[in-house]
Design an enzyme around this catalytic site. Structure first.
Site, PDB file in Angstrom:
ATOM      1  N   SER A  17     -42.571 -22.061  21.393  1.00 14.53           N
ATOM      2  CA  SER A  17     -42.528 -22.316  19.953  1.00 14.53           C
ATOM      3  C   SER A  17     -43.525 -23.401  19.567  1.00 14.53           C
ATOM      4  O   SER A  17     -43.567 -24.470  20.186  1.00 14.53           O
ATOM      5  CB  SER A  17     -41.122 -22.772  19.536  1.00 14.53           C
ATOM      6  OG  SER A  17     -40.210 -21.743  19.720  1.00 14.53           O
TER       7      SER A  17
ATOM      8  N   GLU B 240     -25.489 -31.060  23.084  1.00  8.12           N
ATOM      9  CA  GLU B 240     -26.438 -30.226  22.331  1.00  8.12           C
ATOM     10  C   GLU B 240     -25.904 -28.812  22.097  1.00  8.12           C
ATOM     11  O   GLU B 240     -26.323 -28.140  21.170  1.00  8.12           O
ATOM     12  CB  GLU B 240     -27.771 -30.123  23.081  1.00  8.12           C
ATOM     13  CG  GLU B 240     -28.606 -31.389  23.108  1.00  8.12           C
ATOM     14  CD  GLU B 240     -28.084 -32.428  24.093  1.00  8.12           C
ATOM     15  OE1 GLU B 240     -27.191 -32.092  24.897  1.00  8.12           O
ATOM     16  OE2 GLU B 240     -28.546 -33.571  24.031  1.00  8.12           O
TER      17      GLU B 240
ATOM     18  N   ASN C 189     -27.024 -13.872  23.155  1.00 10.97           N
ATOM     19  CA  ASN C 189     -25.581 -13.704  22.942  1.00 10.97           C
ATOM     20  C   ASN C 189     -24.919 -12.883  24.046  1.00 10.97           C
ATOM     21  O   ASN C 189     -23.740 -13.074  24.346  1.00 10.97           O
ATOM     22  CB  ASN C 189     -25.336 -13.071  21.565  1.00 10.97           C
ATOM     23  CG  ASN C 189     -25.500 -14.110  20.466  1.00 10.97           C
ATOM     24  OD1 ASN C 189     -26.106 -15.153  20.686  1.00 10.97           O
ATOM     25  ND2 ASN C 189     -24.950 -13.841  19.292  1.00 10.97           N
ATOM     26  N   GLU C 190     -25.711 -11.985  24.658  1.00 14.26           N
ATOM     27  CA  GLU C 190     -25.138 -11.225  25.789  1.00 14.26           C
ATOM     28  C   GLU C 190     -24.835 -12.190  26.942  1.00 14.26           C
ATOM     29  O   GLU C 190     -23.784 -12.095  27.588  1.00 14.26           O
ATOM     30  CB  GLU C 190     -26.114 -10.130  26.271  1.00 14.26           C
ATOM     31  CG  GLU C 190     -26.279  -8.966  25.308  1.00 14.26           C
ATOM     32  CD  GLU C 190     -27.162  -9.276  24.109  1.00 14.26           C
ATOM     33  OE1 GLU C 190     -27.935 -10.264  24.171  1.00 14.26           O
ATOM     34  OE2 GLU C 190     -27.089  -8.557  23.092  1.00 14.26           O
TER      35      GLU C 190
ATOM     36  N   GLN D  31     -41.992 -26.418  24.735  1.00 11.12           N
ATOM     37  CA  GLN D  31     -41.229 -26.102  25.947  1.00 11.12           C
ATOM     38  C   GLN D  31     -41.835 -24.923  26.708  1.00 11.12           C
ATOM     39  O   GLN D  31     -41.842 -23.798  26.194  1.00 11.12           O
ATOM     40  CB  GLN D  31     -39.795 -25.734  25.548  1.00 11.12           C
ATOM     41  CG  GLN D  31     -38.897 -25.402  26.708  1.00 11.12           C
ATOM     42  CD  GLN D  31     -37.565 -24.852  26.248  1.00 11.12           C
ATOM     43  OE1 GLN D  31     -37.502 -23.814  25.589  1.00 11.12           O
ATOM     44  NE2 GLN D  31     -36.496 -25.550  26.562  1.00 11.12           N
ATOM     45  N   GLY D  32     -42.316 -25.164  27.914  1.00 15.25           N
ATOM     46  CA  GLY D  32     -42.895 -24.093  28.735  1.00 15.25           C
ATOM     47  C   GLY D  32     -41.924 -23.626  29.793  1.00 15.25           C
ATOM     48  O   GLY D  32     -42.074 -23.961  30.973  1.00 15.25           O
TER      49      GLY D  32
HETATM   50  C1  LIG Z   1     -37.438 -17.892  18.050  1.00 16.87           C
HETATM   51  C2  LIG Z   1     -37.550 -18.090  19.530  1.00 16.87           C
HETATM   52  C3  LIG Z   1     -38.118 -19.249  20.014  1.00 16.87           C
HETATM   53  C4  LIG Z   1     -38.244 -19.441  21.394  1.00 16.87           C
HETATM   54  N1  LIG Z   1     -38.863 -20.593  21.830  1.00 16.87           N
HETATM   55  C5  LIG Z   1     -39.049 -20.771  23.166  1.00 16.87           C
HETATM   56  C6  LIG Z   1     -39.744 -21.935  23.648  1.00 16.87           C
HETATM   57  O1  LIG Z   1     -40.183 -22.788  22.865  1.00 16.87           O
HETATM   58  N2  LIG Z   1     -39.944 -22.058  24.967  1.00 16.87           N
HETATM   59  C7  LIG Z   1     -39.470 -21.147  25.873  1.00 16.87           C
HETATM   60  O2  LIG Z   1     -39.653 -21.346  27.059  1.00 16.87           O
HETATM   61  N3  LIG Z   1     -38.827 -20.010  25.448  1.00 16.87           N
HETATM   62  C8  LIG Z   1     -38.607 -19.821  24.118  1.00 16.87           C
HETATM   63  N4  LIG Z   1     -37.970 -18.669  23.669  1.00 16.87           N
HETATM   64  C9  LIG Z   1     -37.634 -17.640  24.632  1.00 16.87           C
HETATM   65  C10 LIG Z   1     -36.147 -17.453  24.873  1.00 16.87           C
HETATM   66  O3  LIG Z   1     -35.632 -18.499  25.648  1.00 16.87           O
HETATM   67  C11 LIG Z   1     -35.993 -16.088  25.557  1.00 16.87           C
HETATM   68  O4  LIG Z   1     -36.387 -15.105  24.623  1.00 16.87           O
HETATM   69  C12 LIG Z   1     -34.569 -15.816  25.996  1.00 16.87           C
HETATM   70  O5  LIG Z   1     -34.232 -16.661  27.065  1.00 16.87           O
HETATM   71  C13 LIG Z   1     -34.387 -14.353  26.419  1.00 16.87           C
HETATM   72  O6  LIG Z   1     -35.331 -14.004  27.371  1.00 16.87           O
HETATM   73  P1  LIG Z   1     -36.235 -12.684  27.205  1.00 16.87           P
HETATM   74  O7  LIG Z   1     -36.831 -12.703  25.840  1.00 16.87           O
HETATM   75  O8  LIG Z   1     -37.154 -12.636  28.368  1.00 16.87           O
HETATM   76  O9  LIG Z   1     -35.241 -11.484  27.251  1.00 16.87           O
HETATM   77  P2  LIG Z   1     -34.550 -10.865  28.555  1.00 16.87           P
HETATM   78  O10 LIG Z   1     -33.974 -11.947  29.394  1.00 16.87           O
HETATM   79  O11 LIG Z   1     -35.503  -9.938  29.207  1.00 16.87           O
HETATM   80  O12 LIG Z   1     -33.374 -10.058  27.911  1.00 16.87           O
HETATM   81  C14 LIG Z   1     -33.570  -8.792  27.268  1.00 16.87           C
HETATM   82  C15 LIG Z   1     -32.204  -8.283  26.836  1.00 16.87           C
HETATM   83  O13 LIG Z   1     -31.374  -8.085  28.004  1.00 16.87           O
HETATM   84  C16 LIG Z   1     -30.177  -8.842  27.892  1.00 16.87           C
HETATM   85  N5  LIG Z   1     -29.807  -9.378  29.201  1.00 16.87           N
HETATM   86  C17 LIG Z   1     -30.624 -10.023  30.076  1.00 16.87           C
HETATM   87  N6  LIG Z   1     -29.923 -10.403  31.174  1.00 16.87           N
HETATM   88  C18 LIG Z   1     -28.639 -10.018  30.973  1.00 16.87           C
HETATM   89  C19 LIG Z   1     -27.436 -10.149  31.725  1.00 16.87           C
HETATM   90  N7  LIG Z   1     -27.410 -10.746  32.910  1.00 16.87           N
HETATM   91  N8  LIG Z   1     -26.294  -9.633  31.204  1.00 16.87           N
HETATM   92  C20 LIG Z   1     -26.284  -9.029  29.989  1.00 16.87           C
HETATM   93  N9  LIG Z   1     -27.404  -8.872  29.231  1.00 16.87           N
HETATM   94  C21 LIG Z   1     -28.567  -9.365  29.701  1.00 16.87           C
HETATM   95  C22 LIG Z   1     -30.505  -9.978  26.936  1.00 16.87           C
HETATM   96  O14 LIG Z   1     -29.360 -10.489  26.298  1.00 16.87           O
HETATM   97  C23 LIG Z   1     -31.461  -9.295  25.963  1.00 16.87           C
HETATM   98  O15 LIG Z   1     -30.726  -8.594  24.983  1.00 16.87           O
HETATM   99  C24 LIG Z   1     -37.802 -18.458  22.300  1.00 16.87           C
HETATM  100  C25 LIG Z   1     -37.213 -17.285  21.802  1.00 16.87           C
HETATM  101  C26 LIG Z   1     -37.092 -17.099  20.439  1.00 16.87           C
HETATM  102  C27 LIG Z   1     -36.473 -15.830  19.924  1.00 16.87           C
END
Ligand SMILES: Cc1cc2nc3c(=O)[nH]c(=O)nc-3n(C[C@H](O)[C@H](O)[C@H](O)COP(=O)(O)OP(=O)(O)OC[C@H]3O[C@@H](n4cnc5c(N)ncnc54)[C@H](O)[C@@H]3O)c2cc1C
Length: 389
Positions: free
Chosen positions: A165, A248, A373-374, A130-131
């Site tokens: 992933s 899902e 979770n946020e 997934q990109g």
């Molecule tokens: C094990 C794992 C596998 C993954 N696999 C994939 C994959 O295959 N393909 C893919 O595309 N992505 C994948 N992801 C990425 C995942 O979708 C993102 O990590 C997730 O959407 C959070 O984005 P971020 O890491 O950029 O954090 P951010 O969005 O930058 O968030 C950072 C922190 O700020 C908080 N935050 C952000 N916005 C808000 C808000 N509006 N209100 C309150 N709090 C907020 C978040 O909860 C978090 O604690 C994977 C992540 C993990 C951990």
């Protein structure tokens, strides 16, 4: 067009107990002992053989309709299928083809896209990742910057994806890319299918806290994908990507992860002679009750889903409860193992030390993926409690 192995019978005609028993027997007899309840993502070199065996049996796609080569399971049977896989601890592979690309193409794909891609997902020739996420577009996914520009009969993609992933085990990637930067951000995004084996793509694995290369960065440098690989129409990618949220959403709240971790904790406590220790028991029983409450609420949502009802935004509560209970159990697991948790995997402290640390690391992940979770709390605040923004 033959979309897969013909099913030996219509599974939905079996009673739930009979169906459960058949799935259980197949898994118990065939799923390799060494790969049960492994606390990390297995690589394709490890579990590819198993999934090819499942593909030959025609059991790779429980969620796809029969006419597309799936098992065509009704929601209640899908939950049983999932439950039995979790019970025996079947590891995942790069299964986005089954859970995402297949359902997307069945809903949005052209007949040509379906014919080209679905059979190859079903026989494991194509494995998809997934990109979506980018360095500055995770929770705020619509801010993504990867672009796709039309050039003759193709789109040319440039950009940088992250946290992809198992990309190193995949043959293809589905990509959200910006196709119209001039409009509101959700509106100008499109959904593309891209072959990973071509010039301009670089897949760079990232080592996680546990030392595993579970996800990657994927770089696109003038990567071409034929315009027939655009899914659901130009600038409609946001709708395509969001259309599968529904049934899902319940999977992520399954009680199996915390239940398995609790069993691990029980075994460890017995070995450490803590069965009658009141301090330990106090913490343990609280967690046990939390898992039981989770299980009860999961059953409630499962009943809604399996009777064809729509899940409301309050289902976010399930993900929060499941993932945070799992984390608290993993914390106590680590505390109970004490310094021995730092031993290398394979050193025996009654419970494999490597497994204790892995459980601790792994419990960090589900609070982040599938919407942090946020973000789930925000959904509950706005859409369930109607709190002001
Ligand atoms: C094990 C794992 C596998 C993954 N696999 C994939 C994959 O295959 N393909 C893919 O595309 N992505 C994948 N992801 C990425 C995942 O979708 C993102 O990590 C997730 O959407 C959070 O984005 P971020 O890491 O950029 O954090 P951010 O969005 O930058 O968030 C950072 C922190 O700020 C908080 N935050 C952000 N916005 C808000 C808000 N509006 N209100 C309150 N709090 C907020 C978040 O909860 C978090 O604690 C994977 C992540 C993990 C951990």
């Amino acid at each position: 067009m033959n979309f897969g192995v013909k099913q030996e019978l219509d599974w939905n005609t079996l009673s739930d107990d009979d169906f459960r028993q058949r799935v259980r027997v197949f898994l118990e007899e065939n799923y390799p002992e060494d790969f049960r309840h492994v606390q990390r993502r297995l690589r394709w070199t490890e579990n590819g053989g198993w999934f090819r065996q499942v593909a030959k049996k025609g059991w790779l796609a429980p969620n796809w309709p029969l006419e597309f080569g799936g098992l065509g399971l009704a929601p209640a049977k899908q939950l049983i299928f999932l439950d039995e896989h979790e019970r025996i601890g079947v590891g995942r592979y790069a299964d986005h083809g089954i859970h995402m690309v297949g359902p997307v193409l069945i809903k949005w794909g052209t007949p040509e896209q379906q014919e080209k891609y679905l059979p190859r997902i079903l026989d494991c020739e194509h494995r998809w990742c997934q990109g979506y996420s980018e360095p500055n577009a995770g929770s705020d996914l619509a801010s993504l910057r990867t672009s796709a520009v039309v050039d003759g009969d193709s789109y040319v993609i440039n950009g940088h994806k992250i946290w992809t992933s198992m990309a190193q085990d995949c043959t293809h990637i589905y990509v959200l890319a910006k196709t119209d930067p001039s409009v509101k951000k959700q509106v100008g995004i499109s959904f593309f299918l891209v072959n990973l084996d071509q010039p301009g793509i670089t897949v760079r694995p990232i080592k996680n806290l546990a030392g595993e290369e579970e996800f990657c960065e994927v770089f696109f440098d003038n990567v071409r994908t034929h315009s027939s690989n655009l899914v659901g129409g130009l600038n409609n990618g946001w709708t395509v990507a969001k259309s599968l949220l529904g049934f899902e959403r319940i999977f992520i709240g399954s009680p199996k992860l915390p239940e398995n971790a609790l069993q691990q904790l029980t075994r460890l406590a017995e070995k450490q002679g803590l069965a009658n220790n009141p301090v330990f028991q106090d913490k343990y029983i609280q967690l046990q009750l939390d898992v039981e409450h989770l299980s009860a609420i999961y059953q409630k949502y499962a009943q809604i889903a399996t009777s064809g009802g729509a899940l409301g935004s309050d289902v976010s509560m399930l993900k929060i409860w499941a993932t945070e209970t799992y984390q608290r159990i993993a914390d106590l697991l680590l505390e109970t193992a004490g310094p021995t948790a730092a031993l290398l995997p394979g050193d025996d402290i009654g419970e494999s030390a490597g497994n204790v640390l892995s459980a601790y690391y792994n419990a960090r992940l589900p609070t982040i993926y599938s919407g942090t979770n946020e973000i789930q709390r925000d959904i509950i605040a706005k859409q369930v409690l109607n709190l002001p923004a």
